[in-house]
Design a protein around this motif. Structure first.
Motif, PDB file in Angstrom:
ATOM      1  N   ARG A  34      -2.508  19.498 -15.995  1.00  0.00           N
ATOM      2  CA  ARG A  34      -3.707  18.729 -16.456  1.00  0.00           C
ATOM      3  C   ARG A  34      -2.823  17.025 -16.294  1.00  0.00           C
ATOM      4  NH1 ARG A  34      -8.448  18.915 -19.088  1.00  0.00           N
ATOM      5  NH2 ARG A  34      -8.113  21.117 -19.671  1.00  0.00           N
ATOM      6  N   ALA A  35      -1.782  16.811 -17.264  1.00  0.00           N
ATOM      7  CA  ALA A  35      -1.566  15.662 -17.317  1.00  0.00           C
ATOM      8  C   ALA A  35      -1.180  14.922 -16.034  1.00  0.00           C
ATOM      9  CB  ALA A  35      -0.271  15.611 -18.509  1.00  0.00           C
ATOM     10  N   GLY A  36      -0.297  15.673 -15.178  1.00  0.00           N
ATOM     11  CA  GLY A  36      -0.093  15.422 -13.995  1.00  0.00           C
ATOM     12  C   GLY A  36      -1.324  14.922 -13.024  1.00  0.00           C
ATOM     13  N   LEU A  37      -2.081  15.818 -12.953  1.00  0.00           N
ATOM     14  CA  LEU A  37      -3.417  15.471 -12.274  1.00  0.00           C
ATOM     15  C   LEU A  37      -4.263  14.489 -12.724  1.00  0.00           C
ATOM     16  CD1 LEU A  37      -4.715  19.197 -11.439  1.00  0.00           C
ATOM     17  CD2 LEU A  37      -3.448  17.420  -9.782  1.00  0.00           C
ATOM     18  N   GLU A  38      -4.485  14.332 -13.974  1.00  0.00           N
ATOM     19  CA  GLU A  38      -5.359  13.160 -14.907  1.00  0.00           C
ATOM     20  C   GLU A  38      -4.381  11.817 -14.454  1.00  0.00           C
ATOM     21  OE1 GLU A  38      -7.602  15.344 -18.545  1.00  0.00           O
ATOM     22  OE2 GLU A  38      -5.570  14.469 -18.804  1.00  0.00           O
ATOM     23  N   ALA A  39      -3.114  11.982 -14.518  1.00  0.00           N
ATOM     24  CA  ALA A  39      -2.330  10.643 -14.160  1.00  0.00           C
ATOM     25  C   ALA A  39      -2.525  10.166 -12.730  1.00  0.00           C
ATOM     26  CB  ALA A  39      -0.695  10.860 -14.609  1.00  0.00           C
ATOM     27  N   ALA A  55     -10.991  20.291 -10.889  1.00  0.00           N
ATOM     28  CA  ALA A  55     -10.719  18.703 -10.852  1.00  0.00           C
ATOM     29  C   ALA A  55     -11.860  18.227 -10.006  1.00  0.00           C
ATOM     30  CB  ALA A  55      -9.340  18.522 -10.176  1.00  0.00           C
ATOM     31  N   ASP A  56     -12.624  17.300 -10.467  1.00  0.00           N
ATOM     32  CA  ASP A  56     -13.495  16.513  -9.880  1.00  0.00           C
ATOM     33  C   ASP A  56     -12.751  15.338  -8.974  1.00  0.00           C
ATOM     34  OD1 ASP A  56     -15.538  14.541  -8.787  1.00  0.00           O
ATOM     35  OD2 ASP A  56     -16.602  14.706 -10.584  1.00  0.00           O
ATOM     36  N   ILE A  57     -12.891  15.585  -7.463  1.00  0.00           N
ATOM     37  CA  ILE A  57     -12.018  14.799  -6.600  1.00  0.00           C
ATOM     38  C   ILE A  57     -12.611  13.132  -6.422  1.00  0.00           C
ATOM     39  CG2 ILE A  57     -11.328  16.696  -5.603  1.00  0.00           C
ATOM     40  CD1 ILE A  57     -12.970  16.264  -3.282  1.00  0.00           C
ATOM     41  N   ARG A  58     -13.873  12.948  -6.955  1.00  0.00           N
ATOM     42  CA  ARG A  58     -14.539  11.636  -6.576  1.00  0.00           C
ATOM     43  C   ARG A  58     -13.546  10.604  -7.033  1.00  0.00           C
ATOM     44  NH1 ARG A  58     -20.445  12.990  -8.977  1.00  0.00           N
ATOM     45  NH2 ARG A  58     -19.011  13.963 -10.435  1.00  0.00           N
ATOM     46  N   PRO A  59     -12.872  10.565  -8.028  1.00  0.00           N
ATOM     47  CA  PRO A  59     -12.133   9.295  -8.627  1.00  0.00           C
ATOM     48  C   PRO A  59     -11.064   9.110  -7.486  1.00  0.00           C
ATOM     49  CG  PRO A  59     -12.586  10.718 -10.241  1.00  0.00           C
ATOM     50  CD  PRO A  59     -13.141  11.491  -9.314  1.00  0.00           C
ATOM     51  N   VAL A  60     -10.677  10.142  -6.635  1.00  0.00           N
ATOM     52  CA  VAL A  60      -9.420   9.833  -5.722  1.00  0.00           C
ATOM     53  C   VAL A  60      -9.764   9.884  -4.362  1.00  0.00           C
ATOM     54  CG1 VAL A  60      -7.813  10.662  -7.401  1.00  0.00           C
ATOM     55  CG2 VAL A  60      -8.699  12.500  -5.955  1.00  0.00           C
ATOM     56  N   ALA A  61     -11.070  10.770  -4.051  1.00  0.00           N
ATOM     57  CA  ALA A  61     -11.328  10.835  -2.617  1.00  0.00           C
ATOM     58  C   ALA A  61     -12.878  10.312  -2.420  1.00  0.00           C
ATOM     59  CB  ALA A  61     -11.497  12.360  -2.436  1.00  0.00           C
ATOM     60  N   GLY A  62     -13.271   9.519  -3.344  1.00  0.00           N
ATOM     61  CA  GLY A  62     -14.626   9.038  -3.106  1.00  0.00           C
ATOM     62  C   GLY A  62     -15.833  10.185  -2.673  1.00  0.00           C
ATOM     63  N   CYS A 115       2.299  17.753  -8.549  1.00  0.00           N
ATOM     64  CA  CYS A 115       1.838  16.599  -8.774  1.00  0.00           C
ATOM     65  C   CYS A 115       2.501  15.364  -8.193  1.00  0.00           C
ATOM     66  CB  CYS A 115       1.832  16.425 -10.248  1.00  0.00           C
ATOM     67  SG  CYS A 115       0.589  17.545 -11.156  1.00  0.00           S
ATOM     68  N   ASN A 116       3.642  15.432  -8.053  1.00  0.00           N
ATOM     69  CA  ASN A 116       4.646  14.381  -7.608  1.00  0.00           C
ATOM     70  C   ASN A 116       4.185  14.162  -5.807  1.00  0.00           C
ATOM     71  OD1 ASN A 116       5.942  13.567  -9.452  1.00  0.00           O
ATOM     72  ND2 ASN A 116       7.585  15.070  -9.086  1.00  0.00           N
ATOM     73  N   ARG A 117       3.873  15.276  -5.219  1.00  0.00           N
ATOM     74  CA  ARG A 117       3.503  15.297  -3.588  1.00  0.00           C
ATOM     75  C   ARG A 117       2.324  14.508  -3.804  1.00  0.00           C
ATOM     76  NH1 ARG A 117       5.360  20.813  -0.800  1.00  0.00           N
ATOM     77  NH2 ARG A 117       7.271  20.814  -1.334  1.00  0.00           N
ATOM     78  N   LEU A 118       1.114  15.148  -4.641  1.00  0.00           N
ATOM     79  CA  LEU A 118      -0.220  14.410  -4.693  1.00  0.00           C
ATOM     80  C   LEU A 118      -0.005  12.982  -4.935  1.00  0.00           C
ATOM     81  CD1 LEU A 118      -2.434  17.260  -6.294  1.00  0.00           C
ATOM     82  CD2 LEU A 118      -2.624  16.351  -3.742  1.00  0.00           C
ATOM     83  N   SER A 119       0.662  12.614  -5.990  1.00  0.00           N
ATOM     84  CA  SER A 119       0.730  11.276  -6.324  1.00  0.00           C
ATOM     85  C   SER A 119       1.353  10.437  -5.277  1.00  0.00           C
ATOM     86  CB  SER A 119       1.787  11.070  -7.719  1.00  0.00           C
ATOM     87  OG  SER A 119       1.777   9.982  -7.992  1.00  0.00           O
ATOM     88  N   HIS A 120       2.264  10.876  -4.685  1.00  0.00           N
ATOM     89  CA  HIS A 120       2.721   9.868  -3.594  1.00  0.00           C
ATOM     90  C   HIS A 120       1.801   9.962  -2.328  1.00  0.00           C
ATOM     91  CE1 HIS A 120       6.502  10.494  -5.734  1.00  0.00           C
ATOM     92  NE2 HIS A 120       6.742   9.316  -5.298  1.00  0.00           N
ATOM     93  N   TYR A 121       1.070  11.031  -2.080  1.00  0.00           N
ATOM     94  CA  TYR A 121       0.270  11.412  -0.969  1.00  0.00           C
ATOM     95  C   TYR A 121      -0.923  10.291  -1.158  1.00  0.00           C
ATOM     96  CZ  TYR A 121      -3.271  12.926   2.442  1.00  0.00           C
ATOM     97  OH  TYR A 121      -4.086  13.017   3.625  1.00  0.00           O
ATOM     98  N   LEU A 122      -1.518  10.294  -2.354  1.00  0.00           N
ATOM     99  CA  LEU A 122      -2.860   9.732  -2.657  1.00  0.00           C
ATOM    100  C   LEU A 122      -2.736   8.316  -2.868  1.00  0.00           C
ATOM    101  CD1 LEU A 122      -4.606  12.684  -4.674  1.00  0.00           C
ATOM    102  CD2 LEU A 122      -5.221  11.784  -2.163  1.00  0.00           C
ATOM    103  N   ARG A 123      -1.703   7.958  -3.091  1.00  0.00           N
ATOM    104  CA  ARG A 123      -1.631   6.216  -3.332  1.00  0.00           C
ATOM    105  C   ARG A 123      -2.089   5.125  -2.176  1.00  0.00           C
ATOM    106  NH1 ARG A 123       4.910   5.548  -5.239  1.00  0.00           N
ATOM    107  NH2 ARG A 123       4.522   6.958  -7.166  1.00  0.00           N
TER     108      ARG A 123
END
Length: 123
Positions: A34-39, A55-62, A115-123
């Motif tokens: 949860r903490a990783g995804l919210e970050a 998870a609601d993807i709208r904040p990261v995927a429109g 979470c690290n992979r998603l964070s780097h990918y979604l930047r």
């Protein structure tokens, strides 16, 4: 079903401490994910009695739909998630195509890596 009966018999043979420890362990893993995804920016729904976070993807995927987003992060970020729309009949009136679920019954290091992979990918 025999497999279910075997599982129930196994569980009935365990003492209460086994279930308490399992509950604490899963809650800890839930909190890590949860903490990783919210970050990253996902909005996470409350979770009780399961080992999935929604998870609601709208904040990261429109406006990208859940199926396309899940395919993209699986193939490109190497992180799997399940689109919630997969649980609805194809031509149903289901309108929420912006929710996905992540499983947290994994080792904490695996959750942190996801979470690290998603964070780097979604930047």
């Amino acid at each position: 079903p025999p497999g279910l009966q075997i599982g129930v018999a196994y569980g009935l043979g365990k003492d209460d401490e086994f279930f308490t420890e399992q509950s604490v362990d899963l809650a800890s893993k839930r909190d890590v994910l949860r903490a990783g995804l919210e970050a990253i920016g996902f909005e996470i729904s409350p979770c009780q009695g399961t080992y999935f976070l929604t998870a609601d993807i709208r904040p990261v995927a429109g406006n990208e739909q859940d199926i396309a987003f899940c395919k993209r992060i699986t193939t490109e970020a190497k992180v799997a998630a399940v689109p919630i729309s997969a649980f609805y009949a194809p031509n149903s009136n289901h309108k929420s195509h912006h929710f996905i679920r992540f499983c947290f019954c994994k080792q904490p290091a695996v959750l942190e890596e996801a979470c690290n992979r998603l964070s780097h990918y979604l930047r």
